[in-house]
Design a protein around this motif. Structure first.
Motif, PDB file in Angstrom:
ATOM      1  N   UNK A 185      15.852 -20.435  21.721  1.00  0.00           N
ATOM      2  CA  UNK A 185      15.511 -20.716  20.514  1.00  0.00           C
ATOM      3  C   UNK A 185      14.153 -20.071  20.171  1.00  0.00           C
ATOM      4  N   UNK A 186      13.905 -19.544  18.903  1.00  0.00           N
ATOM      5  CA  UNK A 186      12.783 -19.021  18.595  1.00  0.00           C
ATOM      6  C   UNK A 186      11.780 -19.932  17.823  1.00  0.00           C
ATOM      7  N   UNK A 187      12.110 -21.189  17.841  1.00  0.00           N
ATOM      8  CA  UNK A 187      11.149 -22.154  17.017  1.00  0.00           C
ATOM      9  C   UNK A 187       9.940 -22.247  17.461  1.00  0.00           C
ATOM     10  N   UNK A 188       8.845 -22.344  16.861  1.00  0.00           N
ATOM     11  CA  UNK A 188       7.315 -22.544  16.949  1.00  0.00           C
ATOM     12  C   UNK A 188       6.678 -23.907  16.618  1.00  0.00           C
ATOM     13  N   UNK A 189       6.725 -24.786  17.713  1.00  0.00           N
ATOM     14  CA  UNK A 189       6.261 -26.022  17.557  1.00  0.00           C
ATOM     15  C   UNK A 189       4.704 -25.905  17.244  1.00  0.00           C
ATOM     16  N   UNK A 190       4.265 -24.960  17.699  1.00  0.00           N
ATOM     17  CA  UNK A 190       2.791 -24.836  17.637  1.00  0.00           C
ATOM     18  C   UNK A 190       2.310 -24.620  16.264  1.00  0.00           C
ATOM     19  N   UNK A 191       3.159 -23.719  15.679  1.00  0.00           N
ATOM     20  CA  UNK A 191       3.116 -23.204  14.275  1.00  0.00           C
ATOM     21  C   UNK A 191       3.268 -24.338  13.490  1.00  0.00           C
ATOM     22  N   UNK A 192       4.287 -25.107  13.557  1.00  0.00           N
ATOM     23  CA  UNK A 192       4.698 -26.303  12.985  1.00  0.00           C
ATOM     24  C   UNK A 192       3.551 -27.483  12.949  1.00  0.00           C
ATOM     25  N   UNK A 193       2.930 -27.498  13.877  1.00  0.00           N
ATOM     26  CA  UNK A 193       1.680 -28.614  14.211  1.00  0.00           C
ATOM     27  C   UNK A 193       0.497 -27.751  13.162  1.00  0.00           C
TER      28      UNK A 193
END
Length: 229
Positions: free
Chosen positions: A1-9
């Protein structure tokens, strides 16, 4: 997965002072990616394609607030009417009437945003100001004919350009139009409050220009590979 939880926060932190909502644009992305953001607390997701949205809705948690953010054909409304919360791109009176018709069949009220064409590109959808006024006048004159829709605000897409002055100008013009429409048609209503502008590349400017709802995809989910669709 290429998701970015840090960017989300990080996005949530930027939205907080503006009390703006995040629509996580999950089009073309797998269910597993949506589940990861759901686990992180995200509840509003946006999709552009009817079939993809219905497929995902069937297997994901029931408390997700689904927003349809793409161009919507009138004959496809019936497929999402049972569950969609908000339709962002209402760009004609015909579409608004069909949403009301299908919502009535489901005994639901569907939130709608009126899409206005603000970009220099002709390829983008949306009403011009004359078409917008005609829709609003019909809506105001026949409220009982629209009892199953709630016009919750407006939406627009800025020109795809690196010229920040142009993008800011387009956002600002829509914000002024939003204020004028609210004063004229919805001054006594507390639900006409959403201004859906801003995406991954320009959402910070959109917030400064009055956005209450940003639509962010690639910043959270990574770039899309349309060849796999």
């Amino acid at each position: 997965m290429a998701i970015n939880i840090d960017a989300y926060k990080g996005v949530l932190a930027q939205l907080s002072p503006y009390h703006a909502k995040l629509v996580a644009v999950s089009k073309t992305k797998p269910v597993a990616d949506i589940e990861a953001f759901y686990a992180a607390g995200q509840r509003i997701f946006g999709e552009n394609y009817v079939q993809e949205l219905t497929d995902k809705q069937a297997v994901l948690p029931a408390d997700i607030e689904w927003h349809f953010i793409g161009h919507l054909q009138s004959n496809k409304v019936k497929y999402i009417a049972p569950f969609v919360h908000t339709i962002h791109a209402v760009d004609s009176l015909k579409l608004l009437q069909e949403i009301n018709k299908q919502a009535a069949k489901q005994q639901r009220v569907i939130h709608c945003l009126l899409q206005v064409h603000i970009a220099a590109e002709e390829t983008k959808f949306g009403m011009d100001e004359q078409e917008l006024q005609q829709l609003l006048q019909t809506y105001a004159a026949n409220p009982l004919d629209f009892s199953q829709v709630r016009i919750a605000g407006m939406m627009g897409m800025a020109t795809n350009t690196t010229n920040e002055i142009q993008v800011r100008k387009e956002f600002h013009q829509l914000r002024q139009l939003f204020g004028s429409v609210k004063t004229t048609y919805f001054n006594k209503e507390d639900y006409f409050k959403e201004l859906s502008i801003g995406m991954s590349a320009d959402y910070t400017m959109a917030l400064e220009e009055g956005s209450t709802m940003v639509r962010i995809g690639s910043l959270l989910f990574g770039e899309r590979n349309y060849s796999q669709m």
